[in-house]
Design a protein around this motif. Structure first.
Motif, PDB file in Angstrom:
ATOM      1  N   PRO A   1      -2.978   8.886  -2.403  1.00 45.81           N
ATOM      2  CA  PRO A   1      -3.798   8.732  -1.439  1.00 45.81           C
ATOM      3  C   PRO A   1      -5.217   8.452  -1.928  1.00 45.81           C
ATOM      4  CG  PRO A   1      -2.625  10.871  -1.107  1.00 45.81           C
ATOM      5  CD  PRO A   1      -2.164  10.187  -2.400  1.00 45.81           C
ATOM      6  N   GLU A   2      -5.738   8.749  -2.937  1.00 45.60           N
ATOM      7  CA  GLU A   2      -6.999   8.299  -3.491  1.00 45.60           C
ATOM      8  C   GLU A   2      -7.179   6.833  -3.749  1.00 45.60           C
ATOM      9  OE1 GLU A   2      -4.923  10.293  -7.045  1.00 45.60           O
ATOM     10  OE2 GLU A   2      -4.884  10.587  -4.675  1.00 45.60           O
TER      11      GLU A   2
ATOM     12  N   ARG B   1       0.993  -0.979  -0.186  1.00 45.21           N
ATOM     13  CA  ARG B   1       0.007   0.130   0.201  1.00 45.21           C
ATOM     14  C   ARG B   1       0.913   1.239  -0.077  1.00 45.21           C
ATOM     15  NH1 ARG B   1      -2.533  -1.151   5.760  1.00 45.21           N
ATOM     16  NH2 ARG B   1      -0.373  -2.216   5.618  1.00 45.21           N
TER      17      ARG B   1
ATOM     18  N   LEU C   1      -1.737   3.000   7.382  1.00 45.95           N
ATOM     19  CA  LEU C   1      -0.763   2.339   7.140  1.00 45.95           C
ATOM     20  C   LEU C   1       0.248   2.110   8.239  1.00 45.95           C
ATOM     21  CD1 LEU C   1      -2.251   3.177   4.535  1.00 45.95           C
ATOM     22  CD2 LEU C   1       0.081   3.712   3.489  1.00 45.95           C
TER      23      LEU C   1
ATOM     24  N   LEU D   1      -5.785   4.557  -1.456  1.00 45.59           N
ATOM     25  CA  LEU D   1      -5.638   4.052  -0.179  1.00 45.59           C
ATOM     26  C   LEU D   1      -7.234   3.246   0.360  1.00 45.59           C
ATOM     27  CD1 LEU D   1      -3.151   6.161   1.399  1.00 45.59           C
ATOM     28  CD2 LEU D   1      -2.578   3.751   0.271  1.00 45.59           C
ATOM     29  N   PRO D   2      -8.027   3.944   0.061  1.00 43.22           N
ATOM     30  CA  PRO D   2      -9.270   2.985   0.674  1.00 43.22           C
ATOM     31  C   PRO D   2      -9.321   1.888  -0.101  1.00 43.22           C
ATOM     32  CG  PRO D   2      -9.945   5.523   0.388  1.00 43.22           C
ATOM     33  CD  PRO D   2      -8.460   5.464  -0.265  1.00 43.22           C
TER      34      PRO D   2
ATOM     35  N   GLN E   1      -6.617  -0.503   1.116  1.00 44.08           N
ATOM     36  CA  GLN E   1      -7.171  -1.038   2.491  1.00 44.08           C
ATOM     37  C   GLN E   1      -8.150  -2.269   2.251  1.00 44.08           C
ATOM     38  OE1 GLN E   1      -4.886  -0.652   4.694  1.00 44.08           O
ATOM     39  NE2 GLN E   1      -5.635   0.688   5.882  1.00 44.08           N
TER      40      GLN E   1
ATOM     41  N   ASP F   1      -3.672   9.466   8.015  1.00 46.61           N
ATOM     42  CA  ASP F   1      -5.336   9.025   8.476  1.00 46.61           C
ATOM     43  C   ASP F   1      -5.632   7.916   7.753  1.00 46.61           C
ATOM     44  OD1 ASP F   1      -5.213  11.100  10.182  1.00 46.61           O
ATOM     45  OD2 ASP F   1      -6.126  12.532   8.590  1.00 46.61           O
ATOM     46  N   TYR F   2      -4.821   7.026   6.928  1.00 45.07           N
ATOM     47  CA  TYR F   2      -5.225   5.865   6.316  1.00 45.07           C
ATOM     48  C   TYR F   2      -5.007   4.622   6.738  1.00 45.07           C
ATOM     49  CZ  TYR F   2      -6.585   9.117   2.410  1.00 45.07           C
ATOM     50  OH  TYR F   2      -7.105  10.026   1.631  1.00 45.07           O
TER      51      TYR F   2
ATOM     52  N   THR G   1     -16.667   1.260  -1.439  1.00 43.16           N
ATOM     53  CA  THR G   1     -15.397   1.862  -1.530  1.00 43.16           C
ATOM     54  C   THR G   1     -15.357   3.050  -2.502  1.00 43.16           C
ATOM     55  OG1 THR G   1     -14.262  -0.163  -0.947  1.00 43.16           O
ATOM     56  CG2 THR G   1     -13.008   1.426  -1.869  1.00 43.16           C
TER      57      THR G   1
ATOM     58  N   VAL H   1      -0.573  10.717   4.437  1.00 43.16           N
ATOM     59  CA  VAL H   1      -1.262   9.510   4.646  1.00 43.16           C
ATOM     60  C   VAL H   1      -1.467   9.130   5.949  1.00 43.16           C
ATOM     61  CG1 VAL H   1      -0.773   8.865   2.193  1.00 43.16           C
ATOM     62  CG2 VAL H   1       0.448   7.883   4.035  1.00 43.16           C
TER      63      VAL H   1
END
Length: 397
Positions: free
Chosen positions: A59-60, A54, A115, A62-63, A66, A112-113, A359, A110
């Motif tokens: 960033p777009e 990941r 990782l 990463l959802p 995840q 808040d994602y 997602t 990132v």
């Protein structure tokens, strides 16, 4: 006489994206035809490096990454094999202070994602990863990332889809697609026509060709990454490794072989194919040996390359067609589709069943290229400050 096959969904392209979508759709009870011009998983999905990471993604993405991250540890229950998946962690190296600053900026962006990135300075890096050479300034470590065997995983999803009841049509190129009332007819190979209300275009480096048939051009180019594998060695690399800014990536499997990549090659006369070159392999191994002294005397036993679709913004095309109801796209993963592909398969199944995904995928809409084209025309004809005329109503093909 040609046969006829009626299904709920026809998927063009039997790579990891298409085969994982077929498996997810079968779990929803839908009938599926998975169609590939050669063998499922034999193109980019099966010949890539095998990084399950990941870290480093826009960033777009990463959802979506995840979502896929939750699938990888459960491969065996999903497809019957573990695909040699190892949660080794992913270490991204900085060769200089500029690269280290880039890693620091990415970690902040990132944060808040989920990782759990850890920034590591030079001294601590040498203590924790003594197999590294001395000239690395620092690194970013993502402990939950890893690697797997793409040849096993890509074909494993297709085999699981077949066991689940999908019609898997290999060596069956889609020669023509036509609209038939509210659905589609796919002329597949020489012997069968597939009738379906929904088509998923997951044709990889050839996905732009199918999109163009429905008035949706995509600025996709082809790239031909090259990899090598060494003889089995004593433990050298304990994690999956990449470099900020590119140049080399490497991992070691449990039986001791090291896989190294980082270069590209040129296509053959037929641009569907490429061939690795000796000088390319030598360049990659020299770079790897400079970073990892344990590889200085390793013998390369095999090299290979593959064909992948590249989009300049590094984001794939995922989502419904902007011109044609019932058409869904998923291609252009720019050499980074292996990790997210199982998650993409679930998203595609949701789009078919529900018309939306849980997602967020808005950043991957194919309509972003139509907007770019309109802006380019406006700048050419009217200048950058011109007001745009009302857009015509779009019609299906």
């Amino acid at each position: 006489m040609r046969g006829r096959l009626n299904v709920d969904v026809a998927i063009i392209g039997g790579g990891l994206v298409g085969s994982s979508a077929a498996l997810a759709l079968r779990a929803m009870g839908m009938s599926v035809a998975l169609i590939d011009s050669r063998y499922c998983g034999a193109q980019a999905s099966g010949v890539n490096y095998g990084g399950v990471r990941r870290q480093g993604r826009p960033p777009e993405q990463l959802p979506l990454a995840q979502r896929a991250h939750a699938i990888w540890p459960r491969l065996k229950e999903r497809i019957g094999i573990d695909g040699e998946y190892l949660c080794s962690g992913h270490l991204k190296l900085a060769a200089n202070e500029t690269d280290m600053a880039s890693l620091e900026a990415y970690a902040a962006k990132v944060s808040d994602y989920g990782l759990d990135l850890e920034l590591i300075g030079h001294n601590d890096l040498r203590r924790r990863f003594p197999f590294l050479g001395k000239n690395i300034v620092g690194a970013s470590f993502c402990p939950g990332d890893g690697h797997a065997n793409p040849r096993l995983v890509a074909s494993g999803f297709a085999a699981a889809a077949r066991r689940a009841g999908a019609h898997v049509l290999e060596n069956t190129p889609v020669r023509e697609i036509t609209r038939d009332g509210g659905g589609f007819v796919l002329e597949a190979g020489d012997v069968i026509d597939v009738y379906t209300p929904v088509v998923v275009n997951s044709a990889g480096a050839w996905g732009d060709e199918f999109a163009a048939l429905f008035g949706e051009p995509v600025p996709l180019t082809r790239i031909y990454p090259s990899m090598v594998v060494t003889e089995p060695l004593a433990p050298v690399l304990t994690v999956n490794i990449g470099m900020e800014g590119g140049g080399v990536y490497a991992r070691q499997v449990e039986r001791g072989n090291c896989i190294v990549g980082g270069e590209r090659v040129q296509p053959l006369a037929d641009p569907d194919f490429s061939r690795p070159r000796g000088e390319t392999a030598l360049t990659m191994m020299n770079r790897a040996a400079a970073l990892f002294p344990g590889l200085r005397h390793a013998h390369v036993i095999r090299s290979w390359s593959g064909t992948e679709g590249m989009i300049a913004d590094r984001n794939p095309v995922i989502g419904p067609s902007s011109t044609t109801p019932g058409l869904i796209h998923a291609f252009g993963f720019s050499g980074a589709g292996f990790q997210i592909a199982p998650g993409v398969g679930e998203v595609l199944a949701e789009l078919v069943r529900d018309g939306r995904s849980t997602t967020p995928i808005g950043a991957f809409s194919i309509s972003r290229f139509a907007a770019d084209a309109r802006q380019s025309i406006d700048r050419t004809i009217h200048g950058s400050g011109a007001e745009r005329e009302p857009e015509p109503q779009q019609r299906g093909v």
